[in-house]
Design a protein around this motif. Structure first.
Motif, PDB file in Angstrom:
ATOM      1  N   UNK A   1     -15.687 -38.017   9.743  1.00 47.86           N
ATOM      2  CA  UNK A   1     -15.564 -38.422   8.348  1.00 47.86           C
ATOM      3  C   UNK A   1     -14.694 -37.470   7.544  1.00 47.86           C
ATOM      4  N   UNK A   2     -14.096 -38.009   6.524  1.00 51.47           N
ATOM      5  CA  UNK A   2     -13.105 -37.303   5.707  1.00 51.47           C
ATOM      6  C   UNK A   2     -13.551 -37.333   4.252  1.00 51.47           C
ATOM      7  N   UNK A   3     -13.661 -36.163   3.646  1.00 46.62           N
ATOM      8  CA  UNK A   3     -14.092 -36.072   2.254  1.00 46.62           C
ATOM      9  C   UNK A   3     -12.998 -35.462   1.401  1.00 46.62           C
ATOM     10  N   UNK A   4     -12.732 -36.117   0.271  1.00 46.00           N
ATOM     11  CA  UNK A   4     -11.820 -35.581  -0.727  1.00 46.00           C
ATOM     12  C   UNK A   4     -12.667 -35.145  -1.911  1.00 46.00           C
ATOM     13  N   UNK A   5     -12.567 -33.893  -2.251  1.00 47.10           N
ATOM     14  CA  UNK A   5     -13.318 -33.342  -3.376  1.00 47.10           C
ATOM     15  C   UNK A   5     -12.446 -33.378  -4.624  1.00 47.10           C
ATOM     16  N   UNK A   6     -13.067 -33.747  -5.747  1.00 48.52           N
ATOM     17  CA  UNK A   6     -12.322 -33.786  -7.016  1.00 48.52           C
ATOM     18  C   UNK A   6     -11.044 -34.596  -6.857  1.00 48.52           C
ATOM     19  N   UNK A   7     -11.193 -35.866  -6.540  1.00 42.42           N
ATOM     20  CA  UNK A   7     -10.054 -36.736  -6.223  1.00 42.42           C
ATOM     21  C   UNK A   7      -9.055 -36.775  -7.382  1.00 42.42           C
ATOM     22  N   UNK A   8      -7.805 -37.036  -7.009  1.00 41.73           N
ATOM     23  CA  UNK A   8      -6.716 -37.135  -7.974  1.00 41.73           C
ATOM     24  C   UNK A   8      -5.989 -38.453  -7.766  1.00 41.73           C
ATOM     25  N   UNK A   9      -5.270 -38.880  -8.778  1.00 46.45           N
ATOM     26  CA  UNK A   9      -4.535 -40.142  -8.692  1.00 46.45           C
ATOM     27  C   UNK A   9      -3.569 -40.124  -7.500  1.00 46.45           C
ATOM     28  N   UNK A  10      -3.001 -38.973  -7.203  1.00 41.51           N
ATOM     29  CA  UNK A  10      -2.036 -38.869  -6.095  1.00 41.51           C
ATOM     30  C   UNK A  10      -2.690 -39.086  -4.732  1.00 41.51           C
ATOM     31  N   UNK A  11      -4.017 -39.073  -4.692  1.00 46.38           N
ATOM     32  CA  UNK A  11      -4.723 -39.333  -3.434  1.00 46.38           C
ATOM     33  C   UNK A  11      -4.769 -40.825  -3.112  1.00 46.38           C
ATOM     34  N   UNK A  12      -4.379 -41.662  -4.057  1.00 47.24           N
ATOM     35  CA  UNK A  12      -4.401 -43.115  -3.829  1.00 47.24           C
ATOM     36  C   UNK A  12      -3.458 -43.455  -2.686  1.00 47.24           C
ATOM     37  N   UNK A  13      -3.999 -44.098  -1.661  1.00 44.53           N
ATOM     38  CA  UNK A  13      -3.238 -44.426  -0.456  1.00 44.53           C
ATOM     39  C   UNK A  13      -4.172 -45.156   0.493  1.00 44.53           C
ATOM     40  N   UNK A  14      -3.599 -45.567   1.623  1.00 39.76           N
ATOM     41  CA  UNK A  14      -4.436 -46.083   2.710  1.00 39.76           C
ATOM     42  C   UNK A  14      -4.599 -44.953   3.718  1.00 39.76           C
ATOM     43  N   UNK A  15      -5.815 -44.720   4.132  1.00 40.08           N
ATOM     44  CA  UNK A  15      -6.109 -43.644   5.073  1.00 40.08           C
ATOM     45  C   UNK A  15      -6.548 -44.240   6.405  1.00 40.08           C
ATOM     46  N   UNK A  16      -5.936 -43.730   7.464  1.00 41.98           N
ATOM     47  CA  UNK A  16      -6.234 -44.218   8.800  1.00 41.98           C
ATOM     48  C   UNK A  16      -6.845 -43.123   9.649  1.00 41.98           C
ATOM     49  N   UNK A  17      -7.879 -43.493  10.361  1.00 42.36           N
ATOM     50  CA  UNK A  17      -8.464 -42.649  11.384  1.00 42.36           C
ATOM     51  C   UNK A  17      -7.934 -43.151  12.717  1.00 42.36           C
ATOM     52  N   UNK A  18      -7.639 -42.248  13.647  1.00 39.10           N
ATOM     53  CA  UNK A  18      -7.075 -42.664  14.930  1.00 39.10           C
ATOM     54  C   UNK A  18      -7.632 -41.813  16.061  1.00 39.10           C
TER      55      UNK A  18
END
Lengths: 113, 114
Positions: free
Chosen positions: B76-93
């Protein structure tokens, strides 16, 4: 160091035509892989080339082919295009070994009309 | 057979919120590698992190952290204190030691609103 580059970035073709996409890997990288991304199927592996030889292949029809040159640059070709081939085609490179990280290029968006 | 599942198709949060993206994988290999990639609207897949199957140590990089648990086959992947620039599609592989092709999850589209 420059990243992976792909040309062209956008392409429009009609059914039945063929298309060739190009990929230049990161300098020093000898392995190049190709992936297809569609909204329905997601990201799928097409094939990988290393030292001018296909090292691995995904489950795609024979209309999809590729090759690699001595400078590690790679091309993929799709013949007899179908509407379903419309996709983002991503190229990735890595140094040599299969366990190494792959770095991706910006992709080529292909639209088949 | 290998498989990666990202059950969250879309997540929307407000800036400064923490957000966790889930990833569950299946493989019969004892040696394998796990990755997270970020895909902004431009389309390029940006490498974020790689984890080897024999290294369960969690990792933190700035606002990003990753929790790898072999017992539950999760990464699992956690982003702390998210920002607008974090907006994207995230893929696990996932990739196996042999072959090395990447098996991707379906991706999680993260939208961070100001």
């Amino acid at each position: 160091k420059a990243g992976v580059t792909q040309t062209p970035r956008y392409l429009i073709k009609t059914r039945g035509q063929q298309v060739t996409l190009s990929c230049s890997p990161i300098s020093g990288h000898r392995s190049v892989s190709w992936y297809q991304q569609t909204p329905g199927q997601g990201l799928q592996f097409l094939f990988e080339y290393f030292s001018e030889t296909q090292r691995n292949k995904g489950n795609f029809p024979g209309r999809f082919s590729g090759r690699q040159f001595s400078n590690s640059r790679s091309e993929m070709n799709v013949s007899t295009l179908e509407l379903g081939d419309s996709a983002l085609y991503l190229c990735a490179s890595r140094l040599t070994s299969p366990e190494e990280t792959q770095y991706f290029g910006p992709g080529t968006r292909l639209l088949v009309l | 057979a290998q498989k990666v599942t990202q059950a969250q198709t879309e997540i929307s949060v407000v800036e400064k919120e923490d957000v966790t993206l889930d990833c569950v994988y299946e493989t019969r290999d004892t040696t394998y590698y796990l990755f997270w990639y970020k895909q902004p609207p431009s389309g390029e897949l940006v490498f974020l992190i790689r984890r080897n199957s024999f290294d369960e140590q969690n990792e933190i990089s700035g606002r990003y952290s990753w929790n790898f648990q072999k017992s539950t086959s999760s990464f699992n992947f956690t982003i702390t204190a998210s920002q607008v620039v974090d907006s994207a599609v995230y893929f696990c592989a996932l990739s196996e030691a042999r072959g090395g092709k990447l098996i991707f999850g379906q991706g999680t589209e993260l939208s961070v609103k100001p």
